[in-house]
Design an enzyme around this catalytic site. Structure first.
Site, PDB file in Angstrom:
ATOM      1  N   LEU A  87      -7.670  79.527  99.163  1.00 43.37           N
ATOM      2  CA  LEU A  87      -8.500  78.420  98.687  1.00 43.37           C
ATOM      3  C   LEU A  87      -8.817  77.342  99.731  1.00 43.37           C
ATOM      4  O   LEU A  87      -9.915  76.793  99.716  1.00 43.37           O
ATOM      5  CB  LEU A  87      -7.856  77.784  97.444  1.00 43.37           C
ATOM      6  CG  LEU A  87      -7.714  78.744  96.251  1.00 43.37           C
ATOM      7  CD1 LEU A  87      -7.141  78.016  95.056  1.00 43.37           C
ATOM      8  CD2 LEU A  87      -9.033  79.399  95.906  1.00 43.37           C
ATOM      9  N   LEU A  89     -10.129  75.356 102.993  1.00 43.83           N
ATOM     10  CA  LEU A  89     -11.128  75.624 104.026  1.00 43.83           C
ATOM     11  C   LEU A  89     -10.404  75.978 105.316  1.00 43.83           C
ATOM     12  O   LEU A  89      -9.401  75.352 105.662  1.00 43.83           O
ATOM     13  CB  LEU A  89     -12.001  74.388 104.265  1.00 43.83           C
ATOM     14  CG  LEU A  89     -13.283  74.241 103.463  1.00 43.83           C
ATOM     15  CD1 LEU A  89     -13.988  72.956 103.845  1.00 43.83           C
ATOM     16  CD2 LEU A  89     -14.213  75.422 103.659  1.00 43.83           C
ATOM     17  N   ASN A 104     -14.212  86.641 104.465  1.00 44.19           N
ATOM     18  CA  ASN A 104     -13.812  86.119 103.160  1.00 44.19           C
ATOM     19  C   ASN A 104     -14.484  86.928 102.063  1.00 44.19           C
ATOM     20  O   ASN A 104     -15.595  87.421 102.226  1.00 44.19           O
ATOM     21  CB  ASN A 104     -14.234  84.646 103.035  1.00 44.19           C
ATOM     22  CG  ASN A 104     -13.820  84.045 101.687  1.00 44.19           C
ATOM     23  OD1 ASN A 104     -12.703  84.221 101.238  1.00 44.19           O
ATOM     24  ND2 ASN A 104     -14.742  83.334 101.047  1.00 44.19           N
ATOM     25  N   HIS A 106     -15.970  86.470  98.338  1.00 44.16           N
ATOM     26  CA  HIS A 106     -16.394  85.461  97.360  1.00 44.16           C
ATOM     27  C   HIS A 106     -16.816  86.172  96.075  1.00 44.16           C
ATOM     28  O   HIS A 106     -17.565  87.149  96.129  1.00 44.16           O
ATOM     29  CB  HIS A 106     -17.566  84.634  97.912  1.00 44.16           C
ATOM     30  CG  HIS A 106     -17.947  83.503  97.013  1.00 44.16           C
ATOM     31  ND1 HIS A 106     -17.212  82.333  96.943  1.00 44.16           N
ATOM     32  CD2 HIS A 106     -18.957  83.375  96.114  1.00 44.16           C
ATOM     33  CE1 HIS A 106     -17.762  81.524  96.041  1.00 44.16           C
ATOM     34  NE2 HIS A 106     -18.819  82.139  95.527  1.00 44.16           N
ATOM     35  N   GLU A 172     -16.506  91.761  87.847  1.00 50.49           N
ATOM     36  CA  GLU A 172     -16.561  91.412  89.270  1.00 50.49           C
ATOM     37  C   GLU A 172     -15.302  91.888  89.980  1.00 50.49           C
ATOM     38  O   GLU A 172     -15.369  92.399  91.107  1.00 50.49           O
ATOM     39  CB  GLU A 172     -16.755  89.890  89.421  1.00 50.49           C
ATOM     40  CG  GLU A 172     -17.056  89.428  90.831  1.00 50.49           C
ATOM     41  CD  GLU A 172     -15.812  89.250  91.664  1.00 50.49           C
ATOM     42  OE1 GLU A 172     -15.884  89.484  92.899  1.00 50.49           O
ATOM     43  OE2 GLU A 172     -14.757  88.865  91.112  1.00 50.49           O
TER      44      GLU A 172
END
Length: 195
Positions: A87, A89, A104, A106, A172
């Site tokens: 999570l 940055l 990454n 998403h 997903e």
């Protein structure tokens, strides 16, 4: 050929982390050398330890301290970083140290439903609220700007108006399980061939 050592960065339960570790268990190309979490209670750490992969927990301060992270990643000779539900940055210095070597996952079709606050269930709730007819997953290179790196691959799944947020999340997640390890393998293989 020397194997590419990857570090998987995680924050949560670690289903993708375990899927990656298992996928690369017999790989001639990739070695899962380390799992890093920003949360000491992330279940991903338990999964990694059960599968014999070293783990490390880093605080926010440590993540932003180049001396700490550089030493940790050098200790395990890390060549490539995979974010699997991580999570925070990624700091700019780390992006610069690993150019096009951090990817990454998403849980939406970027550039839709990306950016600050768009993670986990928040993404699927936004997809439902927008009345989308499809959703999917995106694998992209990581830059210091959230969810803005070059897209490597996307996979889609249709949605119906009756799908709940949990249904969307489940559809997903099936894509993640099916495709994420293969995409990572392709990117790492391409990278090692270019060296």
């Amino acid at each position: 050929m020397k194997k590419v050592n990857i570090a998987i960065f995680v924050s949560g339960s670690g289903t993708n982390c375990e899927n990656l570790i298992r996928h690369f268990a017999d790989s001639r190309i990739v070695n899962t050398a380390l799992v890093v979490s920003n949360k000491a209670d992330a279940y991903a750490l338990v999964r990694a330890e059960r599968l014999g992969v070293p783990t490390a927990v880093v605080s926010k301060a440590q993540l932003h301290d180049p001396s700490v992270m550089t030493a940790l990643l050098q200790q395990y000779a890390i060549d490539f970083i995979v974010l699997a539900g991580f999570l925070p940055l990624v700091p700019e210095y780390l992006c610069e140290a690993f150019p096009r070597r951090i990817v990454n996952l998403h849980p939406a079709l970027l550039p839709k439903f990306g950016g600050k606050g768009m993670w986990g269930h928040h993404v699927h709730e936004a997809v439902k609220a927008a009345g989308e007819t499809e959703t999917g997953m995106t694998v992209h290179y990581v830059t210091p700007v959230c969810d803005s790196g070059e897209i490597i691959a996307q996979f889609r799944t249709p949605l119906s108006p009756t799908d709940t947020v949990d249904d969307i999340a489940s559809k997903e997640h099936e894509l993640e399980m099916a495709h994420f390890p293969q995409v990572v393998e392709q990117v790492v293989t391409r990278m090692s061939n270019e060296q």
